[in-house]
Design a protein around this motif. Structure first.
Motif, PDB file in Angstrom:
ATOM      1  N   VAL A  12      39.856 -10.711  23.034  1.00  0.00           N
ATOM      2  CA  VAL A  12      40.474 -10.403  24.326  1.00  0.00           C
ATOM      3  C   VAL A  12      41.536 -11.460  24.580  1.00  0.00           C
ATOM      4  CG1 VAL A  12      40.127 -10.038  26.797  1.00  0.00           C
ATOM      5  CG2 VAL A  12      38.296  -9.449  25.172  1.00  0.00           C
ATOM      6  N   THR A  13      42.798 -11.051  24.605  1.00  0.00           N
ATOM      7  CA  THR A  13      43.864 -12.025  24.836  1.00  0.00           C
ATOM      8  C   THR A  13      44.025 -12.275  26.333  1.00  0.00           C
ATOM      9  OG1 THR A  13      45.705 -10.419  24.960  1.00  0.00           O
ATOM     10  CG2 THR A  13      45.035 -11.186  22.763  1.00  0.00           C
ATOM     11  N   GLY A  14      44.465 -13.476  26.663  1.00  0.00           N
ATOM     12  CA  GLY A  14      44.598 -13.836  28.073  1.00  0.00           C
ATOM     13  C   GLY A  14      43.276 -13.782  28.793  1.00  0.00           C
ATOM     14  N   ALA A  15      42.225 -14.293  28.148  1.00  0.00           N
ATOM     15  CA  ALA A  15      40.869 -14.152  28.691  1.00  0.00           C
ATOM     16  C   ALA A  15      40.375 -15.389  29.412  1.00  0.00           C
ATOM     17  CB  ALA A  15      39.901 -13.799  27.565  1.00  0.00           C
ATOM     18  N   SER A  16      41.264 -16.337  29.704  1.00  0.00           N
ATOM     19  CA  SER A  16      40.813 -17.576  30.348  1.00  0.00           C
ATOM     20  C   SER A  16      40.705 -17.451  31.862  1.00  0.00           C
ATOM     21  CB  SER A  16      41.756 -18.724  29.981  1.00  0.00           C
ATOM     22  OG  SER A  16      43.077 -18.445  30.399  1.00  0.00           O
ATOM     23  N   SER A  17      41.075 -16.298  32.420  1.00  0.00           N
ATOM     24  CA  SER A  17      40.954 -16.091  33.865  1.00  0.00           C
ATOM     25  C   SER A  17      41.135 -14.610  34.171  1.00  0.00           C
ATOM     26  CB  SER A  17      42.012 -16.902  34.635  1.00  0.00           C
ATOM     27  OG  SER A  17      43.316 -16.448  34.311  1.00  0.00           O
ATOM     28  N   GLY A  18      40.916 -14.243  35.433  1.00  0.00           N
ATOM     29  CA  GLY A  18      41.248 -12.915  35.936  1.00  0.00           C
ATOM     30  C   GLY A  18      40.655 -11.755  35.168  1.00  0.00           C
ATOM     31  N   LEU A  19      41.483 -10.739  34.920  1.00  0.00           N
ATOM     32  CA  LEU A  19      41.020  -9.530  34.241  1.00  0.00           C
ATOM     33  C   LEU A  19      40.469  -9.846  32.857  1.00  0.00           C
ATOM     34  CD1 LEU A  19      43.758  -6.839  35.031  1.00  0.00           C
ATOM     35  CD2 LEU A  19      41.541  -7.166  36.119  1.00  0.00           C
ATOM     36  N   GLY A  20      41.174 -10.698  32.118  1.00  0.00           N
ATOM     37  CA  GLY A  20      40.731 -11.005  30.762  1.00  0.00           C
ATOM     38  C   GLY A  20      39.352 -11.618  30.729  1.00  0.00           C
ATOM     39  N   ALA A  21      39.082 -12.532  31.651  1.00  0.00           N
ATOM     40  CA  ALA A  21      37.762 -13.159  31.715  1.00  0.00           C
ATOM     41  C   ALA A  21      36.687 -12.126  32.039  1.00  0.00           C
ATOM     42  CB  ALA A  21      37.759 -14.276  32.752  1.00  0.00           C
ATOM     43  N   ALA A  22      36.988 -11.212  32.955  1.00  0.00           N
ATOM     44  CA  ALA A  22      36.020 -10.183  33.317  1.00  0.00           C
ATOM     45  C   ALA A  22      35.749  -9.251  32.147  1.00  0.00           C
ATOM     46  CB  ALA A  22      36.536  -9.385  34.519  1.00  0.00           C
ATOM     47  N   ILE A  23      36.801  -8.904  31.400  1.00  0.00           N
ATOM     48  CA  ILE A  23      36.637  -8.024  30.241  1.00  0.00           C
ATOM     49  C   ILE A  23      35.805  -8.713  29.165  1.00  0.00           C
ATOM     50  CG2 ILE A  23      37.866  -6.907  28.341  1.00  0.00           C
ATOM     51  CD1 ILE A  23      40.220  -6.534  30.397  1.00  0.00           C
ATOM     52  N   ALA A  24      36.135  -9.949  28.856  1.00  0.00           N
ATOM     53  CA  ALA A  24      35.396 -10.689  27.833  1.00  0.00           C
ATOM     54  C   ALA A  24      33.928 -10.827  28.215  1.00  0.00           C
ATOM     55  CB  ALA A  24      36.028 -12.063  27.634  1.00  0.00           C
ATOM     56  N   THR A  25      33.671 -11.129  29.479  1.00  0.00           N
ATOM     57  CA  THR A  25      32.300 -11.327  29.945  1.00  0.00           C
ATOM     58  C   THR A  25      31.486 -10.050  29.840  1.00  0.00           C
ATOM     59  OG1 THR A  25      33.018 -13.090  31.448  1.00  0.00           O
ATOM     60  CG2 THR A  25      30.909 -12.028  31.919  1.00  0.00           C
ATOM     61  N   LEU A  26      32.081  -8.911  30.223  1.00  0.00           N
ATOM     62  CA  LEU A  26      31.343  -7.651  30.174  1.00  0.00           C
ATOM     63  C   LEU A  26      31.097  -7.209  28.734  1.00  0.00           C
ATOM     64  CD1 LEU A  26      30.004  -5.395  31.735  1.00  0.00           C
ATOM     65  CD2 LEU A  26      32.205  -4.205  31.820  1.00  0.00           C
ATOM     66  N   LEU A  27      32.088  -7.317  27.866  1.00  0.00           N
ATOM     67  CA  LEU A  27      31.880  -6.939  26.473  1.00  0.00           C
ATOM     68  C   LEU A  27      30.769  -7.777  25.843  1.00  0.00           C
ATOM     69  CD1 LEU A  27      35.531  -6.452  25.118  1.00  0.00           C
ATOM     70  CD2 LEU A  27      33.922  -4.701  25.886  1.00  0.00           C
ATOM     71  N   ALA A  28      30.760  -9.073  26.157  1.00  0.00           N
ATOM     72  CA  ALA A  28      29.709  -9.946  25.623  1.00  0.00           C
ATOM     73  C   ALA A  28      28.340  -9.559  26.160  1.00  0.00           C
ATOM     74  CB  ALA A  28      30.022 -11.402  25.943  1.00  0.00           C
ATOM     75  N   SER A  29      28.278  -9.183  27.431  1.00  0.00           N
ATOM     76  CA  SER A  29      26.995  -8.804  28.027  1.00  0.00           C
ATOM     77  C   SER A  29      26.439  -7.530  27.402  1.00  0.00           C
ATOM     78  CB  SER A  29      27.137  -8.620  29.542  1.00  0.00           C
ATOM     79  OG  SER A  29      27.815  -7.412  29.855  1.00  0.00           O
ATOM     80  N   GLU A  30      27.320  -6.730  26.794  1.00  0.00           N
ATOM     81  CA  GLU A  30      26.892  -5.494  26.131  1.00  0.00           C
ATOM     82  C   GLU A  30      26.671  -5.691  24.636  1.00  0.00           C
ATOM     83  OE1 GLU A  30      26.018  -2.662  27.452  1.00  0.00           O
ATOM     84  OE2 GLU A  30      26.439  -3.293  29.502  1.00  0.00           O
ATOM     85  N   GLY A  31      26.694  -6.956  24.190  1.00  0.00           N
ATOM     86  CA  GLY A  31      26.302  -7.254  22.828  1.00  0.00           C
ATOM     87  C   GLY A  31      27.403  -7.583  21.858  1.00  0.00           C
TER      88      GLY A  31
END
Length: 265
Positions: A12-31
């Motif tokens: 996930v690019t640009g994942a250090s804040s905002g939308l990117g952080a939310a996307i990275a966190t949810l994908l990780a929570s799903e395995g």
């Protein structure tokens, strides 16, 4: 619900804040095993720690995707521990400039950061997806791609390019196991948006509490059927679906997450 991501690796690019952080966190929570990309080491590692604290698998890569050298470093780091199955091109930025204020250099810099950054990662990662006959490529676009406003024209145009290239890529990938789609958020409540609206609220008589400001700002600037701003987690949910094997029949699509802001048949 099982989104079947436990054997997948995502960047996930640009994942250090905002939308990117939310996307990275949810994908990780799903395995999924998630590579968190950013330019700021401290912020990217903070997102990674949050994921790890919640039992997720993650690592960090740093680099400026507006340069070939930065993209090389990010791709090399992301691939160091295995192939990338899912690419979410979220990195980008915009400045609040008018047609009068935005220089040609502003247009060029915006295109580098918002369009060519994604192209660089597609060129480096998608060929390997094709070889494995499976992959997901997601562009984070926006409603301004199809209903541009007068302000920040350079940003509007860069979003349109993201939408366009995603469909072209889907055509290129026809017959493979790799899909290409776009998630198009409307106005989403990230820190920068909240700061902007709070700052202009007094001059526009939008109230004093955040609840009043959000209601009035939505009504006057971005009226939609839900009467509020979206949340990063709602955008992440759309990305989650498109990255899953459950979305194997979806390619070349634009999934809008905008509360009904854009009305079309």
């Amino acid at each position: 619900m099982d989104y079947k991501l436990t054997d997948k690796r995502a960047l996930v690019t640009g994942a250090s804040s905002g939308l990117g952080a939310a996307i990275a966190t949810l994908l990780a929570s799903e395995g999924a095993s998630v590579v968190v990309h950013g330019r700021d080491k401290e912020r990217a590692e903070a997102v990674a720690r949050t994921i790890q604290d919640n039992g997720g698998r993650t690592e960090v890569v740093l680099g400026d995707l507006a340069t070939d050298e930065g993209a090389d470093a990010v791709a090399s780091g992301a691939l160091a521990n295995g192939p990338i199955d899912i690419l979410v091109n979220n990195a980008g930025y915009y400045r609040h400039l008018t047609w009068t204020d935005a220089s040609v250099d502003d247009w060029r810099d915006t295109y580098e950061a918002n369009v060519l950054s994604g192209v660089r990662m597609i060129k480096r990662l998608v060929p390997q997806m094709r070889e494995r006959n499976w992959g997901r490529v997601i562009q984070i676009g926006g409603g301004l791609a199809v209903t541009p406003m007068a302000g920040h024209p350079h940003y509007n145009a860069s979003l349109a390019a993201r939408h366009n290239l995603a469909v072209s890529l889907a055509r290129e990938l026809a017959g493979t196991g790799v899909t290409s789609n776009t998630v198009a958020p409307g106005a989403i409540l990230v820190d920068a948006v909240k700061d902007l609206l709070t700052g202009i609220a007094p001059d526009r008589s939008w109230g004093e509490t955040w609840e009043e400001i959000e209601r009035d700002a939505t009504a006057h600037l971005l009226p939609n059927d839900r009467g509020r701003l979206g949340r990063p987690e709602e955008v992440a949910g759309a990305v989650l679906y498109l990255t899953s094997p459950l979305a194997d029949y979806v390619s070349g699509a634009i999934l809008r997450v905008d509360g009904g802001l854009i009305r079309s048949l």
